[in-house]
Design an enzyme around this catalytic site. Sequence first.
Site, short mmCIF file in Angstrom:
data_model
loop_
_atom_site.label_atom_id
_atom_site.label_comp_id
_atom_site.label_asym_id
_atom_site.label_seq_id
_atom_site.Cartn_x
_atom_site.Cartn_y
_atom_site.Cartn_z
N HIS A 121 1.09 -1.14 -0.04
CA HIS A 121 -0.08 0.15 0.03
C HIS A 121 0.99 1.14 0.05
O HIS A 121 2.01 1.12 0.15
CB HIS A 121 -1.01 0.11 1.24
CG HIS A 121 -2.22 -0.72 1.06
ND1 HIS A 121 -2.98 -0.36 0.07
CD2 HIS A 121 -2.68 -1.81 1.39
CE1 HIS A 121 -4.14 -1.27 0.02
NE2 HIS A 121 -3.88 -2.18 1.00
N ASP A 147 -0.18 6.34 -4.24
CA ASP A 147 -1.45 6.04 -5.35
C ASP A 147 -1.87 6.77 -6.40
O ASP A 147 -1.93 6.78 -7.46
CB ASP A 147 -2.79 5.86 -4.21
CG ASP A 147 -2.58 4.45 -3.51
OD1 ASP A 147 -1.51 3.85 -3.54
OD2 ASP A 147 -3.58 4.33 -2.61
#
Length: 395
Positions: A139, A169
């Site tokens: 992540h 991201d």
Amino acid sequence: MGALAGLKILDFSTLLPGPFATLMLADMGAEVLKVSSKSKADIVIDYPPFVEGTEISVNQAWLGRNKKTISLNLKDAQSIEIIKKLILEYDIVMEQFRPGVMEKLGLGYETLKAVNPELIYCSLTGYGQTGPLKMKAGHDINYLSRSGNMAQAGRKSTGPVLTNMQIADVAVGSMNSVIGILAAVHYRNNTGKGQQVDVSMYDGLIPFNSMDGAAFLATGKEPGREEERLNGGCIYDFYETKDGKYLSVGCLEPKFWNNFCTCIGRPEYIEGTVWPADIAEVKADIISRIKEKSLKDWMEIFNDKDVCVEPVLNLEEALIKDEHMQARKMVVDVVVPESEGKTVKQLGSPIKLSECPIEYKQGGYPIGYHTYEVIEQLGFTKEQIKEMEKKGVFR
């Protein structure tokens, strides 16, 4: 017409990076068809709150903006045949599975390229399509850590700190996907050839080490927390005010530094620059000085002065009350489908185009809303569609 009118994208991505990339493209006029599964959870679009009176989350309404959506069970052979029909028209693919997953489904680049040689196929992953980490889960926090960026971020007393924003991201994964896809479109326009675009969030964070990274490669010297120009080593930093709020001070250049020192009543610091030899003593004094007044008082002092000083705003201040944000139209009202015309406030597009401005046509639809419409356009009869429904093709 939008700037990207004529581009047709089949989007298999979930979570945030891929959907935000295709949102950017859809806002600029690309036709995006989102392929989802009604039976598979997505922790981003399933996350509350929901638009009042609907079953659409605010994330779904935002990330699905200006897109169509179909639901397909990609483990069903008939779904794969539907995809192969679709890519004859939707000749740009966005996918965000781990390497090898699309191949196992029968939807890998080489397979689909055989169907449409002009296919542009963007694969967005954590660590890329090659290398020893390619199958590793991750992540945002993990990519930031492994890339070296967190080694010099934060405070000496605390170590690295979280930012509550998805740098890997969005700033890397989403934006580099958009860049890669548009570069591949330009190449295809010139040559007629499609290609695979391999975007790694980890890769994209390596250049984010920027000047400290470049210096390290040249000298071998590791940067330290609160020891460099941009991580607290000089006056460039955040400062707490009397009322417990914060100022950001970015007065790096001499003219900004001169004005800042004058505004805070410390003209004697001008000669020492923003990074004086006795930085610890000077910074301690500035910390103490800033705490003597409220944020409002300081902003009145700095108002209309060329100092590179701004308040740290909360979301209400930044997204609702800020006049500059309003002038730039960075929060927009968008109609939510299936809500009787109800609108919801959303984060707007940062791209401003004078000839073909962004249009916010509608928020995201419920998953699979356009399934029958799209399948019928492929030439399937109503009876065939009913049979597919029974078999669970659209599950």
